[in-house]
Design a protein around this motif. Structure first.
Motif, PDB file in Angstrom:
ATOM      1  N   ASP A 133      32.038  32.377  34.092  1.00 31.81           N
ATOM      2  CA  ASP A 133      31.566  31.595  35.244  1.00 31.81           C
ATOM      3  C   ASP A 133      32.709  31.314  36.221  1.00 31.81           C
ATOM      4  OD1 ASP A 133      29.018  31.568  34.201  1.00 31.81           O
ATOM      5  OD2 ASP A 133      29.248  29.615  33.236  1.00 31.81           O
ATOM      6  N   VAL A 134      33.921  31.104  35.690  1.00 35.73           N
ATOM      7  CA  VAL A 134      35.089  30.897  36.554  1.00 35.73           C
ATOM      8  C   VAL A 134      35.393  32.177  37.324  1.00 35.73           C
ATOM      9  CG1 VAL A 134      37.534  30.302  36.624  1.00 35.73           C
ATOM     10  CG2 VAL A 134      36.029  29.152  34.992  1.00 35.73           C
ATOM     11  N   PHE A 135      35.388  33.308  36.646  1.00 38.30           N
ATOM     12  CA  PHE A 135      35.628  34.589  37.317  1.00 38.30           C
ATOM     13  C   PHE A 135      34.585  34.834  38.404  1.00 38.30           C
ATOM     14  CE2 PHE A 135      38.089  36.995  33.728  1.00 38.30           C
ATOM     15  CZ  PHE A 135      39.187  36.232  34.007  1.00 38.30           C
ATOM     16  N   GLN A 136      33.332  34.519  38.097  1.00 34.36           N
ATOM     17  CA  GLN A 136      32.261  34.771  39.054  1.00 34.36           C
ATOM     18  C   GLN A 136      32.361  33.850  40.264  1.00 34.36           C
ATOM     19  OE1 GLN A 136      28.257  34.333  37.431  1.00 34.36           O
ATOM     20  NE2 GLN A 136      27.565  36.051  38.693  1.00 34.36           N
ATOM     21  N   ALA A 137      32.766  32.610  40.034  1.00 30.42           N
ATOM     22  CA  ALA A 137      32.832  31.629  41.127  1.00 30.42           C
ATOM     23  C   ALA A 137      34.024  31.856  42.045  1.00 30.42           C
ATOM     24  CB  ALA A 137      32.879  30.220  40.550  1.00 30.42           C
ATOM     25  N   PHE A 138      35.103  32.462  41.525  1.00 34.73           N
ATOM     26  CA  PHE A 138      36.339  32.631  42.308  1.00 34.73           C
ATOM     27  C   PHE A 138      36.811  34.083  42.215  1.00 34.73           C
ATOM     28  CE2 PHE A 138      36.110  28.361  40.495  1.00 34.73           C
ATOM     29  CZ  PHE A 138      36.081  27.594  41.659  1.00 34.73           C
ATOM     30  N   PRO A 139      36.061  34.994  42.834  1.00 36.47           N
ATOM     31  CA  PRO A 139      36.324  36.426  42.648  1.00 36.47           C
ATOM     32  C   PRO A 139      37.661  36.915  43.197  1.00 36.47           C
ATOM     33  CG  PRO A 139      34.680  36.077  44.367  1.00 36.47           C
ATOM     34  CD  PRO A 139      34.890  34.753  43.699  1.00 36.47           C
ATOM     35  N   THR A 140      38.241  36.202  44.176  1.00 37.87           N
ATOM     36  CA  THR A 140      39.508  36.659  44.750  1.00 37.87           C
ATOM     37  C   THR A 140      40.668  35.718  44.435  1.00 37.87           C
ATOM     38  OG1 THR A 140      39.109  35.537  46.875  1.00 37.87           O
ATOM     39  CG2 THR A 140      38.305  37.802  46.644  1.00 37.87           C
ATOM     40  N   MET A 141      40.432  34.699  43.636  1.00 33.93           N
ATOM     41  CA  MET A 141      41.472  33.729  43.303  1.00 33.93           C
ATOM     42  C   MET A 141      42.334  34.233  42.147  1.00 33.93           C
ATOM     43  SD  MET A 141      42.917  30.695  43.691  1.00 33.93           S
ATOM     44  CE  MET A 141      41.732  29.633  44.538  1.00 33.93           C
ATOM     45  N   PRO A 142      43.648  34.332  42.310  1.00 38.41           N
ATOM     46  CA  PRO A 142      44.510  34.629  41.165  1.00 38.41           C
ATOM     47  C   PRO A 142      44.368  33.542  40.104  1.00 38.41           C
ATOM     48  CG  PRO A 142      45.699  34.979  43.211  1.00 38.41           C
ATOM     49  CD  PRO A 142      44.400  34.306  43.580  1.00 38.41           C
ATOM     50  N   ILE A 143      44.239  33.972  38.862  1.00 36.12           N
ATOM     51  CA  ILE A 143      44.042  33.034  37.756  1.00 36.12           C
ATOM     52  C   ILE A 143      45.048  33.329  36.657  1.00 36.12           C
ATOM     53  CG2 ILE A 143      42.447  32.257  35.949  1.00 36.12           C
ATOM     54  CD1 ILE A 143      40.167  32.628  37.900  1.00 36.12           C
ATOM     55  N   ASN A 144      45.682  32.283  36.183  1.00 32.74           N
ATOM     56  CA  ASN A 144      46.726  32.333  35.165  1.00 32.74           C
ATOM     57  C   ASN A 144      46.118  31.826  33.859  1.00 32.74           C
ATOM     58  OD1 ASN A 144      48.865  31.218  33.500  1.00 32.74           O
ATOM     59  ND2 ASN A 144      50.239  31.401  35.250  1.00 32.74           N
ATOM     60  N   ILE A 145      46.024  32.695  32.843  1.00 36.75           N
ATOM     61  CA  ILE A 145      45.318  32.349  31.609  1.00 36.75           C
ATOM     62  C   ILE A 145      46.301  32.186  30.457  1.00 36.75           C
ATOM     63  CG2 ILE A 145      43.605  33.090  29.922  1.00 36.75           C
ATOM     64  CD1 ILE A 145      42.261  34.722  32.087  1.00 36.75           C
ATOM     65  N   ASP A 146      46.244  31.024  29.835  1.00 36.20           N
ATOM     66  CA  ASP A 146      46.973  30.789  28.593  1.00 36.20           C
ATOM     67  C   ASP A 146      46.013  31.075  27.443  1.00 36.20           C
ATOM     68  OD1 ASP A 146      48.520  29.928  26.478  1.00 36.20           O
ATOM     69  OD2 ASP A 146      49.048  27.995  27.363  1.00 36.20           O
ATOM     70  N   ILE A 147      46.270  32.172  26.735  1.00 38.09           N
ATOM     71  CA  ILE A 147      45.477  32.515  25.551  1.00 38.09           C
ATOM     72  C   ILE A 147      45.973  31.605  24.433  1.00 38.09           C
ATOM     73  CG2 ILE A 147      44.840  34.337  23.931  1.00 38.09           C
ATOM     74  CD1 ILE A 147      43.851  34.918  26.737  1.00 38.09           C
ATOM     75  N   LYS A 148      45.182  30.608  24.067  1.00 31.56           N
ATOM     76  CA  LYS A 148      45.712  29.498  23.287  1.00 31.56           C
ATOM     77  C   LYS A 148      45.923  29.785  21.800  1.00 31.56           C
ATOM     78  CE  LYS A 148      46.727  26.234  24.730  1.00 31.56           C
ATOM     79  NZ  LYS A 148      47.991  25.844  25.417  1.00 31.56           N
ATOM     80  N   ILE A 149      45.229  30.759  21.233  1.00 32.69           N
ATOM     81  CA  ILE A 149      45.364  31.022  19.803  1.00 32.69           C
ATOM     82  C   ILE A 149      45.499  32.520  19.557  1.00 32.69           C
ATOM     83  CG2 ILE A 149      44.145  28.947  19.037  1.00 32.69           C
ATOM     84  CD1 ILE A 149      41.632  30.645  18.699  1.00 32.69           C
ATOM     85  N   ASN A 150      46.071  32.855  18.407  1.00 29.18           N
ATOM     86  CA  ASN A 150      46.237  34.247  18.004  1.00 29.18           C
ATOM     87  C   ASN A 150      44.946  34.705  17.344  1.00 29.18           C
ATOM     88  OD1 ASN A 150      47.043  36.746  17.148  1.00 29.18           O
ATOM     89  ND2 ASN A 150      48.854  36.052  16.041  1.00 29.18           N
ATOM     90  N   ASN A 151      44.029  35.191  18.176  1.00 28.53           N
ATOM     91  CA  ASN A 151      42.699  35.577  17.724  1.00 28.53           C
ATOM     92  C   ASN A 151      42.316  36.872  18.426  1.00 28.53           C
ATOM     93  OD1 ASN A 151      39.636  35.643  18.095  1.00 28.53           O
ATOM     94  ND2 ASN A 151      39.821  33.985  16.601  1.00 28.53           N
ATOM     95  N   ASP A 152      42.152  37.927  17.660  1.00 30.65           N
ATOM     96  CA  ASP A 152      41.879  39.236  18.249  1.00 30.65           C
ATOM     97  C   ASP A 152      40.556  39.261  19.021  1.00 30.65           C
ATOM     98  OD1 ASP A 152      44.244  40.166  17.208  1.00 30.65           O
ATOM     99  OD2 ASP A 152      43.333  41.208  15.505  1.00 30.65           O
ATOM    100  N   ASP A 153      39.552  38.546  18.522  1.00 34.40           N
ATOM    101  CA  ASP A 153      38.271  38.495  19.238  1.00 34.40           C
ATOM    102  C   ASP A 153      38.448  37.847  20.604  1.00 34.40           C
ATOM    103  OD1 ASP A 153      36.929  39.731  17.169  1.00 34.40           O
ATOM    104  OD2 ASP A 153      36.255  37.855  16.246  1.00 34.40           O
ATOM    105  N   LEU A 154      39.245  36.788  20.662  1.00 32.68           N
ATOM    106  CA  LEU A 154      39.502  36.125  21.938  1.00 32.68           C
ATOM    107  C   LEU A 154      40.216  37.071  22.890  1.00 32.68           C
ATOM    108  CD1 LEU A 154      39.662  33.674  23.832  1.00 32.68           C
ATOM    109  CD2 LEU A 154      41.711  32.939  22.583  1.00 32.68           C
ATOM    110  N   ILE A 155      41.252  37.737  22.423  1.00 33.09           N
ATOM    111  CA  ILE A 155      42.003  38.662  23.274  1.00 33.09           C
ATOM    112  C   ILE A 155      41.103  39.781  23.779  1.00 33.09           C
ATOM    113  CG2 ILE A 155      43.853  40.387  23.262  1.00 33.09           C
ATOM    114  CD1 ILE A 155      45.319  38.510  21.255  1.00 33.09           C
ATOM    115  N   ASN A 156      40.317  40.352  22.885  1.00 34.52           N
ATOM    116  CA  ASN A 156      39.443  41.461  23.274  1.00 34.52           C
ATOM    117  C   ASN A 156      38.397  41.014  24.292  1.00 34.52           C
ATOM    118  OD1 ASN A 156      40.732  43.267  21.547  1.00 34.52           O
ATOM    119  ND2 ASN A 156      39.345  42.846  19.845  1.00 34.52           N
ATOM    120  N   ARG A 157      37.831  39.839  24.073  1.00 32.32           N
ATOM    121  CA  ARG A 157      36.777  39.368  24.968  1.00 32.32           C
ATOM    122  C   ARG A 157      37.334  38.999  26.338  1.00 32.32           C
ATOM    123  NH1 ARG A 157      32.530  40.250  27.319  1.00 32.32           N
ATOM    124  NH2 ARG A 157      31.157  38.496  27.816  1.00 32.32           N
TER     125      ARG A 157
END
Length: 324
Positions: A133-157
């Protein structure tokens, strides 16, 4: 008379190679260049990591949103800082143990992590948002993502969503752990990578030993705290003991070196200093050569840039990816 620690210097050969980076390394081509970065969307003005905070910061003219991501039991990527629900929602349990539809609302009042005496009061929007929903709402806004946990499913998704929304050039990602950042880089080397803590230490060691100009760097974003900004006791709502003050001062001397930031800039690596919440901290960060400042108070940073650095402001808002 000079006071404080003596300046650190490098040999003339090292100085030469620090400046002649193009000989050994191809300059990185990051497609965004934010000066104004809203930490968790601006956690001092709206409840952190909410769509309301993101919309407010975007309307204000922020150039980047800094967010945090976790994954739910049913595989949904959500935007929230803690895996535990205790601080943010006031209930026991972890994000990963809940289906998205069952997540509780965010508490109506939250304290700031880097100004614990300050409390942010929210309005009606207390829902933990989805990353899509964040990506959809701000299609041209640079976004800095902190991947909070070591989880392969999270990284892949997260990577799947970056590809789905064609955001590889508009997104930076990272984690304090090198184990996680190595996975991120392997998964998608086209997404600008943030230095892990281990790689920050390596960067400093190679800088002071003169080896840095010869070291290949996969990272594009040097995102670190300004240690000197933590010397004020109000950051933690308690006084700092002598040992902590010494360690913070030493870290500040070692990390906040204009020559280091200049070298990274010549290699196309941007520096973001966080979490800065006063005009004095903003001024120091830009004088040091930081590309951008990450703040809990986007309005304060906007007013500072308008007043003190109008050259950083574009005719219509701050410099965005569309202006580069």
């Amino acid at each position: 008379m000079r006071t404080g620690p003596p300046p650190l210097s490098l040999g003339s050969e090292s100085l030469l190679t620090l400046h002649q980076t193009h000989i050994l390394h191809k300059k990185k081509n990051v497609k965004f260049r934010p000066r104004h970065i809203s930490h968790r969307g601006g956690a001092g003005e709206n409840l952190e990591n909410t769509m309301t905070a993101f919309r407010f910061a975007s309307d204000l003219g922020t150039e980047m949103l800094e967010i945090d991501c976790h994954i739910t039991k049913d595989g949904q990527v959500v935007v929230t800082h803690d895996n535990s629900l205790k601080r943010s929602c006031g209930v026991e349990g972890e994000i990963i143990d809940y289906d998205y539809k069952d997540l509780p609302p965010i508490q109506s009042v939250l304290s700031l992590d880097f100004m614990s005496s300050f409390q942010t009061k929210g309005g009606s929007d207390r829902q933990i948002p989805l990353l899509k929903d964040v990506f959809q709402a701000f299609p041209t806004m640079p976004i800095n993502i902190d991947i909070k946990i070591n989880n392969d499913d999270l990284i892949n998704r997260v990577n799947d969503l970056i590809l789905e929304f064609d955001r590889a050039s508009l997104t930076g990602w990272g984690n304090r752990s090198s184990a996680v950042t190595s996975k991120l880089y392997k998964k998608n080397p086209d997404v600008p990578l943030i230095f892990s803590m281990q790689r920050v230490l390596l960067l400093l060691v190679t800088f002071y030993t003169g080896i840095l100009p010869f070291l290949p760097l996969k990272e594009s974003l040097f995102e670190v705290l300004m240690p000197g900004a933590l010397l004020s006791g109000e950051k933690f709502n308690r006084p700092l003991n002598r040992k902590m003050r010494f360690l913070l001062k030493l870290a500040d001397v070692l990390m906040m070196r204009p020559l280091l930031l200049q070298h990274l800039e010549r290699r196309g690596i941007q520096t973001y200093l966080w979490v800065l919440n006063s005009e004095e901290e903003f001024e120091r960060a830009f004088k040091l050569g930081s590309t951008g400042v990450m703040t809990d108070f986007p309005t304060l940073l906007k007013d500072f840039l308008d007043k003190s650095h109008p050259e950083l402001k574009q005719e219509k808002g701050y410099q965005s990816v569309d202006a580069l």
